[in-house]
Motif scaffolding. Structure first.
Motif, PDB file in Angstrom:
ATOM      1  N   ASP A  96      55.046  18.674  45.551  1.00 50.48           N
ATOM      2  CA  ASP A  96      56.150  19.040  46.445  1.00 50.48           C
ATOM      3  C   ASP A  96      55.736  20.338  47.132  1.00 50.48           C
ATOM      4  OD1 ASP A  96      58.495  19.610  47.758  1.00 50.48           O
ATOM      5  OD2 ASP A  96      59.593  20.209  45.954  1.00 50.48           O
ATOM      6  N   LEU A  97      55.247  20.220  48.358  1.00 45.53           N
ATOM      7  CA  LEU A  97      54.704  21.376  49.071  1.00 45.53           C
ATOM      8  C   LEU A  97      55.779  22.044  49.910  1.00 45.53           C
ATOM      9  CD1 LEU A  97      52.100  22.990  49.819  1.00 45.53           C
ATOM     10  CD2 LEU A  97      51.880  21.441  51.775  1.00 45.53           C
ATOM     11  N   GLN A  98      55.953  23.344  49.699  1.00 48.32           N
ATOM     12  CA  GLN A  98      56.892  24.139  50.480  1.00 48.32           C
ATOM     13  C   GLN A  98      56.076  25.088  51.362  1.00 48.32           C
ATOM     14  OE1 GLN A  98      60.251  23.517  50.105  1.00 48.32           O
ATOM     15  NE2 GLN A  98      59.626  21.940  48.631  1.00 48.32           N
ATOM     16  N   VAL A  99      56.029  24.813  52.662  1.00 50.05           N
ATOM     17  CA  VAL A  99      55.204  25.598  53.577  1.00 50.05           C
ATOM     18  C   VAL A  99      56.069  26.592  54.348  1.00 50.05           C
ATOM     19  CG1 VAL A  99      53.606  25.525  55.530  1.00 50.05           C
ATOM     20  CG2 VAL A  99      53.578  23.689  53.822  1.00 50.05           C
ATOM     21  N   ALA A 100      55.770  27.875  54.177  1.00 46.60           N
ATOM     22  CA  ALA A 100      56.463  28.907  54.951  1.00 46.60           C
ATOM     23  C   ALA A 100      55.855  28.974  56.349  1.00 46.60           C
ATOM     24  CB  ALA A 100      56.339  30.258  54.257  1.00 46.60           C
ATOM     25  N   GLU A 101      56.642  29.371  57.309  1.00 46.05           N
ATOM     26  CA  GLU A 101      56.145  29.476  58.680  1.00 46.05           C
ATOM     27  C   GLU A 101      55.063  30.551  58.767  1.00 46.05           C
ATOM     28  OE1 GLU A 101      57.801  30.337  63.228  1.00 46.05           O
ATOM     29  OE2 GLU A 101      59.181  30.284  61.524  1.00 46.05           O
ATOM     30  N   GLY A 102      53.955  30.203  59.424  1.00 46.57           N
ATOM     31  CA  GLY A 102      52.860  31.151  59.549  1.00 46.57           C
ATOM     32  C   GLY A 102      53.298  32.415  60.271  1.00 46.57           C
ATOM     33  N   THR A 103      52.860  33.561  59.745  1.00 51.30           N
ATOM     34  CA  THR A 103      53.293  34.826  60.335  1.00 51.30           C
ATOM     35  C   THR A 103      52.227  35.899  60.187  1.00 51.30           C
ATOM     36  OG1 THR A 103      54.971  36.563  60.274  1.00 51.30           O
ATOM     37  CG2 THR A 103      54.415  35.535  58.172  1.00 51.30           C
ATOM     38  N   ASN A 104      52.166  36.778  61.200  1.00 49.66           N
ATOM     39  CA  ASN A 104      51.310  37.955  61.137  1.00 49.66           C
ATOM     40  C   ASN A 104      52.124  39.215  60.859  1.00 49.66           C
ATOM     41  OD1 ASN A 104      49.141  36.314  61.730  1.00 49.66           O
ATOM     42  ND2 ASN A 104      49.144  36.787  63.907  1.00 49.66           N
ATOM     43  N   ASP A 105      53.373  39.017  60.448  1.00 47.11           N
ATOM     44  CA  ASP A 105      54.257  40.108  60.061  1.00 47.11           C
ATOM     45  C   ASP A 105      54.215  40.225  58.544  1.00 47.11           C
ATOM     46  OD1 ASP A 105      56.457  41.661  59.259  1.00 47.11           O
ATOM     47  OD2 ASP A 105      57.677  41.027  60.967  1.00 47.11           O
ATOM     48  N   VAL A 106      53.617  41.305  58.055  1.00 44.28           N
ATOM     49  CA  VAL A 106      53.450  41.473  56.608  1.00 44.28           C
ATOM     50  C   VAL A 106      54.786  41.461  55.889  1.00 44.28           C
ATOM     51  CG1 VAL A 106      52.702  43.066  54.802  1.00 44.28           C
ATOM     52  CG2 VAL A 106      51.244  42.678  56.794  1.00 44.28           C
ATOM     53  N   ASN A 107      55.785  42.132  56.444  1.00 49.65           N
ATOM     54  CA  ASN A 107      57.088  42.182  55.781  1.00 49.65           C
ATOM     55  C   ASN A 107      57.718  40.792  55.671  1.00 49.65           C
ATOM     56  OD1 ASN A 107      57.089  44.985  55.365  1.00 49.65           O
ATOM     57  ND2 ASN A 107      57.813  45.355  57.457  1.00 49.65           N
ATOM     58  N   LEU A 108      57.529  39.974  56.707  1.00 48.50           N
ATOM     59  CA  LEU A 108      58.060  38.617  56.659  1.00 48.50           C
ATOM     60  C   LEU A 108      57.312  37.791  55.616  1.00 48.50           C
ATOM     61  CD1 LEU A 108      59.863  36.362  57.626  1.00 48.50           C
ATOM     62  CD2 LEU A 108      58.306  35.976  59.549  1.00 48.50           C
ATOM     63  N   GLN A 109      56.009  37.974  55.536  1.00 46.03           N
ATOM     64  CA  GLN A 109      55.258  37.218  54.534  1.00 46.03           C
ATOM     65  C   GLN A 109      55.652  37.646  53.121  1.00 46.03           C
ATOM     66  OE1 GLN A 109      50.880  37.378  54.543  1.00 46.03           O
ATOM     67  NE2 GLN A 109      50.855  35.162  54.164  1.00 46.03           N
ATOM     68  N   ILE A 110      55.913  38.918  52.923  1.00 49.39           N
ATOM     69  CA  ILE A 110      56.405  39.383  51.621  1.00 49.39           C
ATOM     70  C   ILE A 110      57.720  38.704  51.270  1.00 49.39           C
ATOM     71  CG2 ILE A 110      57.372  41.380  50.393  1.00 49.39           C
ATOM     72  CD1 ILE A 110      55.257  43.093  51.860  1.00 49.39           C
ATOM     73  N   SER A 111      58.630  38.620  52.239  1.00 47.62           N
ATOM     74  CA  SER A 111      59.921  37.982  51.979  1.00 47.62           C
ATOM     75  C   SER A 111      59.752  36.485  51.702  1.00 47.62           C
ATOM     76  CB  SER A 111      60.873  38.198  53.166  1.00 47.62           C
ATOM     77  OG  SER A 111      60.475  37.466  54.306  1.00 47.62           O
ATOM     78  N   GLN A 112      58.749  35.854  52.318  1.00 50.72           N
ATOM     79  CA  GLN A 112      58.477  34.445  52.038  1.00 50.72           C
ATOM     80  C   GLN A 112      58.079  34.248  50.576  1.00 50.72           C
ATOM     81  OE1 GLN A 112      55.449  33.515  54.927  1.00 50.72           O
ATOM     82  NE2 GLN A 112      56.917  33.026  56.549  1.00 50.72           N
ATOM     83  N   VAL A 113      57.223  35.131  50.094  1.00 52.36           N
ATOM     84  CA  VAL A 113      56.798  35.028  48.694  1.00 52.36           C
ATOM     85  C   VAL A 113      57.969  35.324  47.758  1.00 52.36           C
ATOM     86  CG1 VAL A 113      55.243  35.961  46.936  1.00 52.36           C
ATOM     87  CG2 VAL A 113      54.416  35.583  49.270  1.00 52.36           C
ATOM     88  N   GLU A 114      58.802  36.282  48.114  1.00 54.36           N
ATOM     89  CA  GLU A 114      59.982  36.579  47.291  1.00 54.36           C
ATOM     90  C   GLU A 114      60.922  35.375  47.235  1.00 54.36           C
ATOM     91  OE1 GLU A 114      61.366  40.123  49.201  1.00 54.36           O
ATOM     92  OE2 GLU A 114      60.317  41.448  47.765  1.00 54.36           O
ATOM     93  N   THR A 115      61.026  34.641  48.333  1.00 56.95           N
ATOM     94  CA  THR A 115      61.839  33.416  48.329  1.00 56.95           C
ATOM     95  C   THR A 115      61.246  32.386  47.378  1.00 56.95           C
ATOM     96  OG1 THR A 115      62.609  33.774  50.594  1.00 56.95           O
ATOM     97  CG2 THR A 115      62.706  31.521  49.756  1.00 56.95           C
ATOM     98  N   PHE A 116      59.933  32.232  47.405  1.00 57.15           N
ATOM     99  CA  PHE A 116      59.277  31.310  46.473  1.00 57.15           C
ATOM    100  C   PHE A 116      59.575  31.713  45.026  1.00 57.15           C
ATOM    101  CE2 PHE A 116      55.744  30.498  49.811  1.00 57.15           C
ATOM    102  CZ  PHE A 116      56.444  29.422  50.339  1.00 57.15           C
ATOM    103  N   ILE A 117      59.542  33.018  44.752  1.00 56.94           N
ATOM    104  CA  ILE A 117      59.818  33.494  43.392  1.00 56.94           C
ATOM    105  C   ILE A 117      61.254  33.160  42.999  1.00 56.94           C
ATOM    106  CG2 ILE A 117      60.015  35.545  41.923  1.00 56.94           C
ATOM    107  CD1 ILE A 117      57.778  36.807  43.673  1.00 56.94           C
ATOM    108  N   ASN A 118      62.192  33.440  43.899  1.00 56.63           N
ATOM    109  CA  ASN A 118      63.608  33.161  43.622  1.00 56.63           C
ATOM    110  C   ASN A 118      63.862  31.663  43.437  1.00 56.63           C
ATOM    111  OD1 ASN A 118      64.226  35.894  43.796  1.00 56.63           O
ATOM    112  ND2 ASN A 118      64.732  35.785  45.975  1.00 56.63           N
ATOM    113  N   ASP A 119      63.101  30.852  44.173  1.00 52.02           N
ATOM    114  CA  ASP A 119      63.252  29.400  44.061  1.00 52.02           C
ATOM    115  C   ASP A 119      62.556  28.831  42.827  1.00 52.02           C
ATOM    116  OD1 ASP A 119      64.712  29.398  46.392  1.00 52.02           O
ATOM    117  OD2 ASP A 119      63.066  28.699  47.669  1.00 52.02           O
ATOM    118  N   LYS A 120      61.833  29.697  42.131  1.00 50.92           N
ATOM    119  CA  LYS A 120      61.135  29.308  40.902  1.00 50.92           C
ATOM    120  C   LYS A 120      60.152  28.152  41.131  1.00 50.92           C
ATOM    121  CE  LYS A 120      64.650  30.920  37.613  1.00 50.92           C
ATOM    122  NZ  LYS A 120      65.399  31.731  38.588  1.00 50.92           N
TER     123      LYS A 120
END
Length: 358
Positions: A96-120
């Motif tokens: 089950d692949l969850q692909v975050a939107e590609g971004t060159n914004d470091v803060n946005l990529q950090i929030s993407q990973v935090e969402t993955f963590i929250n989603d377990k």
């Protein structure tokens, strides 16, 4: 004087502890049955295949949710990274692949990973826009019990990833330099030029160092060097300047096939054809030019765009408790470094199907 020591010392430092050195090692057909199961089958006298033949890492297993994040697809190679990840996931019904939107914004990529963590999610495959900046959130994921697979751009703390999948930038330079040495055939007066990528990036520095070290083995130097920006426009501009400054060139190594589109345009505009050009990264259009044999481009050095897909495949193995069948080791390795082969007209058919479009 031939300087052999730097090449060996640099290679030793970079490759110490690496477990795997080729893309082929990720062909993960495996035995997953235990020795006890095999013994039971043998003793039962049944006609069923032994465990070693019956099991495969590619067979469907427990469902695995994998989060994937990478920079924006603003470059042919980077677009291929995400495309290959999606294509790979479609081959496995248990992913089950969850692909975050590609971004060159470091803060946005950090929030993407935090969402993955929250989603377990079960695992995170991360190609950071900035490895150092993404290190703290990767450590946070690891501490939450979510294995992180770091792709291409390294974190600055080894504890931030369970597995790191890398290309070989230094090896790219070595491969390009060795090809030049072979083609030069002992001519120590050959004029060698280099069009690099972004000079401030460690990957560019590694590529140039490998090139220089390999050339020194056959008594050659880089006679002219300019840096571009991994874009078509910068490649054309820099190549035009270099060609104007250098009335004769025997070999030209361009670090990147995307910017190589511009480099080739500048070469054609200048009407120059007296030298051999070597590309970098291994794009499909570069390989087609090698096949057609109607330009100065005669070779390219692979920097695999399969790294993200390899990371997803390794994440699946980790979560399902499997190992890499081609190894005796019962755990997935900490580091996998992919090879940087030279593609020429002799072997282009072997590589072109997996090449990316510039």
């Amino acid at each position: 004087m031939r300087l052999r020591t730097p090449l060996r010392r640099h290679q030793s430092r970079r490759y110490t502890g690496l477990v795997v050195g080729a893309v082929a090692v990720l062909s993960l057909a495996a035995c997953t049955g235990s020795a006890e199961d095999a013994a039971d089958d043998e003793n039962s006298g049944s006609d069923s295949a032994p465990a070693a033949a019956a099991g495969s890492n590619d067979e469907e297993g427990d469902q695995v949710t994998i989060g994937f994040s990478a920079p924006a697809a603003d470059h042919g190679w980077m677009a291929a990274i995400t495309n290959n990840v999606r294509d790979l996931a479609e081959e496995y019904p248990d992913i089950d692949l969850q692909v975050a939107e590609g971004t060159n914004d470091v803060n946005l990529q950090i929030s993407q990973v935090e969402t993955f963590i929250n989603d377990k999610v079960d695992a995170i495959v991360l190609l950071p826009f900035d490895g150092a900046a993404m290190t703290p959130v990767a450590i946070k994921a690891m501490e939450a019990g979510i294995p992180v697979i770091n792709v291409d751009r390294e974190f600055d703390d080894p504890n931030a990833a369970r597995v790191t999948v890398l290309g070989d930038n230094y090896g790219m330079g070595v491969s390009a330099g060795q090809y030049v040495c072979e083609q030069a055939g002992g001519d120590k007066d050959a004029i060698v030029a280099e069009i690099a990528g972004i000079d401030s990036l460690p990957l560019t520095q590694d590529r140039s160092q490998g090139f220089e070290d390999a050339l020194s083995e056959c008594g050659l130097d880089v006679d002219a060097r300019q840096a571009a920006e991994f874009t078509v426009e910068s490649g054309e501009e820099v190549a035009a300047n270099l060609l104007q400054a250098e009335p004769k060139i025997d070999f030209l190594w361009n670090h990147d096939d995307d910017q190589g589109v511009g480099v080739l345009a500048a070469i054609e505009n200048a009407g120059r054809d007296e030298f051999t050009m070597i590309g970098g990264a291994g794009s499909a259009n570069a390989m087609r030019a090698i096949q057609d044999d109607n330009s100065v481009l005669k070779a390219t050095v692979i920097y695999p765009s399969t790294q993200g897909a390899d990371g997803v495949k390794l994440a699946r193995l980790l979560v399902q408790g499997k190992a890499m069948s081609d190894l005796v080791e019962v755990e997935v390795p900490r580091t996998v470094q992919l090879y940087a082969p030279v593609v020429t007209s002799d072997n282009v058919d072997q590589f072109i199907d997996s090449a990316f479009e510039s």
